[in-house]
Design a protein around this motif. Sequence first.
Motif, PDB file in Angstrom:
ATOM      1  N   ARG A  25     -13.103  -0.295 -39.075  1.00 37.00           N
ATOM      2  CA  ARG A  25     -12.901   0.866 -39.075  1.00 37.00           C
ATOM      3  C   ARG A  25     -11.930   0.860 -38.237  1.00 37.00           C
ATOM      4  NH1 ARG A  25     -18.665   4.115 -38.322  1.00 37.00           N
ATOM      5  NH2 ARG A  25     -19.369   2.123 -37.485  1.00 37.00           N
ATOM      6  N   TRP A  26     -11.825  -0.003 -37.099  1.00 34.00           N
ATOM      7  CA  TRP A  26     -10.521  -0.307 -36.290  1.00 34.00           C
ATOM      8  C   TRP A  26      -9.466  -1.374 -36.600  1.00 34.00           C
ATOM      9  CZ3 TRP A  26     -10.613   4.015 -32.824  1.00 34.00           C
ATOM     10  CH2 TRP A  26     -11.924   4.659 -33.011  1.00 34.00           C
ATOM     11  N   GLN A  27      -9.636  -2.175 -37.004  1.00 32.22           N
ATOM     12  CA  GLN A  27      -8.578  -2.775 -37.539  1.00 32.22           C
ATOM     13  C   GLN A  27      -7.279  -3.171 -37.375  1.00 32.22           C
ATOM     14  OE1 GLN A  27      -9.734  -6.453 -40.384  1.00 32.22           O
ATOM     15  NE2 GLN A  27      -8.358  -7.531 -40.196  1.00 32.22           N
ATOM     16  N   GLY A  28      -6.072  -2.762 -36.905  1.00 34.83           N
ATOM     17  CA  GLY A  28      -5.186  -2.801 -36.907  1.00 34.83           C
ATOM     18  C   GLY A  28      -4.934  -2.036 -35.355  1.00 34.83           C
ATOM     19  N   ARG A  29      -6.197  -1.277 -35.243  1.00 29.46           N
ATOM     20  CA  ARG A  29      -5.520   0.093 -33.906  1.00 29.46           C
ATOM     21  C   ARG A  29      -6.835  -0.848 -32.831  1.00 29.46           C
ATOM     22  NH1 ARG A  29      -8.121   5.009 -34.902  1.00 29.46           N
ATOM     23  NH2 ARG A  29      -9.667   3.533 -36.636  1.00 29.46           N
ATOM     24  N   MET A  30      -6.851  -2.145 -33.091  1.00 25.86           N
ATOM     25  CA  MET A  30      -8.209  -2.415 -31.531  1.00 25.86           C
ATOM     26  C   MET A  30      -7.627  -4.311 -30.681  1.00 25.86           C
ATOM     27  SD  MET A  30     -12.201  -3.060 -32.118  1.00 25.86           S
ATOM     28  CE  MET A  30     -12.562  -3.905 -33.341  1.00 25.86           C
ATOM     29  N   LEU A  31      -7.415  -4.047 -29.663  1.00 27.97           N
ATOM     30  CA  LEU A  31      -7.253  -4.778 -28.860  1.00 27.97           C
ATOM     31  C   LEU A  31      -7.844  -6.029 -28.271  1.00 27.97           C
ATOM     32  CD1 LEU A  31      -3.441  -3.731 -27.534  1.00 27.97           C
ATOM     33  CD2 LEU A  31      -3.963  -5.060 -30.052  1.00 27.97           C
ATOM     34  N   ASN A  32      -7.857  -7.617 -28.168  1.00 27.13           N
ATOM     35  CA  ASN A  32      -8.821  -7.284 -27.102  1.00 27.13           C
ATOM     36  C   ASN A  32      -8.140  -9.034 -26.347  1.00 27.13           C
ATOM     37  OD1 ASN A  32     -11.311  -8.696 -26.111  1.00 27.13           O
ATOM     38  ND2 ASN A  32     -11.130 -10.519 -27.296  1.00 27.13           N
ATOM     39  N   ILE A  65     -11.283 -27.570 -18.164  1.00 29.08           N
ATOM     40  CA  ILE A  65     -11.148 -28.606 -17.242  1.00 29.08           C
ATOM     41  C   ILE A  65     -11.582 -29.829 -17.626  1.00 29.08           C
ATOM     42  CG2 ILE A  65     -12.268 -29.265 -15.010  1.00 29.08           C
ATOM     43  CD1 ILE A  65     -12.083 -25.871 -14.249  1.00 29.08           C
ATOM     44  N   GLU A  66     -13.186 -29.211 -18.401  1.00 30.16           N
ATOM     45  CA  GLU A  66     -14.057 -30.909 -18.992  1.00 30.16           C
ATOM     46  C   GLU A  66     -12.425 -31.267 -19.899  1.00 30.16           C
ATOM     47  OE1 GLU A  66     -16.694 -31.066 -17.700  1.00 30.16           O
ATOM     48  OE2 GLU A  66     -17.266 -33.595 -19.058  1.00 30.16           O
ATOM     49  N   ALA A  67     -11.933 -30.853 -20.646  1.00 25.73           N
ATOM     50  CA  ALA A  67     -10.727 -31.568 -21.563  1.00 25.73           C
ATOM     51  C   ALA A  67      -9.994 -32.314 -20.543  1.00 25.73           C
ATOM     52  CB  ALA A  67     -10.358 -30.429 -22.656  1.00 25.73           C
ATOM     53  N   GLY A  68      -9.826 -31.967 -19.848  1.00 27.54           N
ATOM     54  CA  GLY A  68      -8.104 -32.206 -18.997  1.00 27.54           C
ATOM     55  C   GLY A  68      -7.107 -31.737 -19.402  1.00 27.54           C
ATOM     56  N   ASP A  69      -7.400 -30.175 -20.250  1.00 29.19           N
ATOM     57  CA  ASP A  69      -6.149 -29.790 -19.917  1.00 29.19           C
ATOM     58  C   ASP A  69      -4.951 -29.661 -19.076  1.00 29.19           C
ATOM     59  OD1 ASP A  69      -7.721 -29.541 -22.140  1.00 29.19           O
ATOM     60  OD2 ASP A  69      -7.502 -27.435 -22.251  1.00 29.19           O
ATOM     61  N   ARG A  70      -4.011 -29.744 -18.996  1.00 23.58           N
ATOM     62  CA  ARG A  70      -2.843 -29.346 -18.093  1.00 23.58           C
ATOM     63  C   ARG A  70      -2.828 -27.916 -17.003  1.00 23.58           C
ATOM     64  NH1 ARG A  70      -0.232 -34.285 -16.552  1.00 23.58           N
ATOM     65  NH2 ARG A  70       0.007 -33.023 -14.720  1.00 23.58           N
ATOM     66  N   GLU A  71      -2.948 -27.120 -18.690  1.00 23.36           N
ATOM     67  CA  GLU A  71      -2.675 -25.893 -18.194  1.00 23.36           C
ATOM     68  C   GLU A  71      -4.036 -24.869 -19.246  1.00 23.36           C
ATOM     69  OE1 GLU A  71       0.636 -24.552 -22.122  1.00 23.36           O
ATOM     70  OE2 GLU A  71       0.839 -23.914 -20.022  1.00 23.36           O
ATOM     71  N   HIS A  72      -4.251 -23.631 -18.923  1.00 22.10           N
ATOM     72  CA  HIS A  72      -4.372 -22.734 -19.239  1.00 22.10           C
ATOM     73  C   HIS A  72      -4.214 -21.156 -18.645  1.00 22.10           C
ATOM     74  CE1 HIS A  72      -9.030 -22.047 -20.607  1.00 22.10           C
ATOM     75  NE2 HIS A  72      -9.133 -20.614 -19.405  1.00 22.10           N
ATOM     76  N   GLY A  73      -5.135 -20.166 -19.180  1.00 23.22           N
ATOM     77  CA  GLY A  73      -4.604 -19.022 -19.835  1.00 23.22           C
ATOM     78  C   GLY A  73      -4.727 -18.115 -21.057  1.00 23.22           C
ATOM     79  N   CYS A  74      -4.289 -17.412 -20.932  1.00 20.62           N
ATOM     80  CA  CYS A  74      -5.051 -15.171 -21.863  1.00 20.62           C
ATOM     81  C   CYS A  74      -4.350 -15.387 -22.462  1.00 20.62           C
ATOM     82  CB  CYS A  74      -5.361 -14.378 -20.263  1.00 20.62           C
ATOM     83  SG  CYS A  74      -3.840 -14.624 -19.853  1.00 20.62           S
ATOM     84  N   THR A  75      -4.828 -14.659 -23.344  1.00 25.85           N
ATOM     85  CA  THR A  75      -3.935 -14.682 -24.936  1.00 25.85           C
ATOM     86  C   THR A  75      -4.560 -13.147 -25.356  1.00 25.85           C
ATOM     87  OG1 THR A  75      -4.011 -16.461 -25.915  1.00 25.85           O
ATOM     88  CG2 THR A  75      -3.949 -14.365 -27.713  1.00 25.85           C
ATOM     89  N   VAL A  76      -3.709 -12.200 -25.954  1.00 29.20           N
ATOM     90  CA  VAL A  76      -3.830 -10.742 -25.917  1.00 29.20           C
ATOM     91  C   VAL A  76      -3.826 -10.477 -27.794  1.00 29.20           C
ATOM     92  CG1 VAL A  76      -3.455  -8.174 -25.928  1.00 29.20           C
ATOM     93  CG2 VAL A  76      -3.814  -9.693 -23.890  1.00 29.20           C
ATOM     94  N   HIS A  77      -4.905 -10.183 -28.242  1.00 28.09           N
ATOM     95  CA  HIS A  77      -4.686 -10.413 -29.707  1.00 28.09           C
ATOM     96  C   HIS A  77      -4.853  -9.265 -30.242  1.00 28.09           C
ATOM     97  CE1 HIS A  77      -8.960 -11.337 -30.688  1.00 28.09           C
ATOM     98  NE2 HIS A  77      -8.557 -12.016 -29.426  1.00 28.09           N
TER      99      HIS A  77
END
Length: 194
Positions: A99-106, A125-137
């Motif tokens: 009902r909200w697709q195309g108008r809903m972000l997270n 951290i467990e995976a030993g990654d050198r960087e992390h972050g966030c995503t808006v989709h």
Amino acid sequence: KRVAVLISGGGSNMVALAESMKGDHPARPVLVLANSADAGGLDKARGLGIEADHVDHRPFKGDRAAFEDVLHDRLMQARPDILCLAGFMRVLTEGFVSRWQGRMLNIHPSLLPKYRGLHTHARAIEAGDREHGCTVHEVTPALDDGPILGQARVPIQPGDTAETLAAKVLEQEHRLYPACLRRFAAGDRSRVDL
Ligand code: GRF
């Protein structure tokens, strides 16, 4: 554009969005809705002069669709054009999303498509990654999937714990989400990378 923000907890992302939408922003917050009365973000929203309410999910037990019907009806009273999930911790059914697709972000605290789901900082951290972050989709029925509007990256430093990393990522969430919402509300589909 009229924006409604769904929260579950402290609502720091909601505050960042509300603070950023002052002045000439193409979107303005008209309602903050939580899935419990004791979400700390509700009082913050009221302090910012934004209508705030809650729909408690617990009385509905496992009947997600019934909870979402009440949530949808309450949302529609504010006539939002865009829905922003911000620290909202309930999984939404395909029925609600469609009902909200195309108008809903997270906003999700990982560099999607890595680390969908929970405990993303500890997993990086467990995976030993050198960087992390966030995503808006954009929200689609599949969890933490959907077209990416923007990402922000932080280095993982030696000695970082899930808590210290989460704090660094949260700071970037508060920059990324407003930037993505501004473009999305203005019809600009170019990606934000911070
Ligand atoms: C934080 O873990 C954030 O990474 C995620 O939701 C949680 C709470 O955010 N988006 P908020 O302070 O309620 O916006």
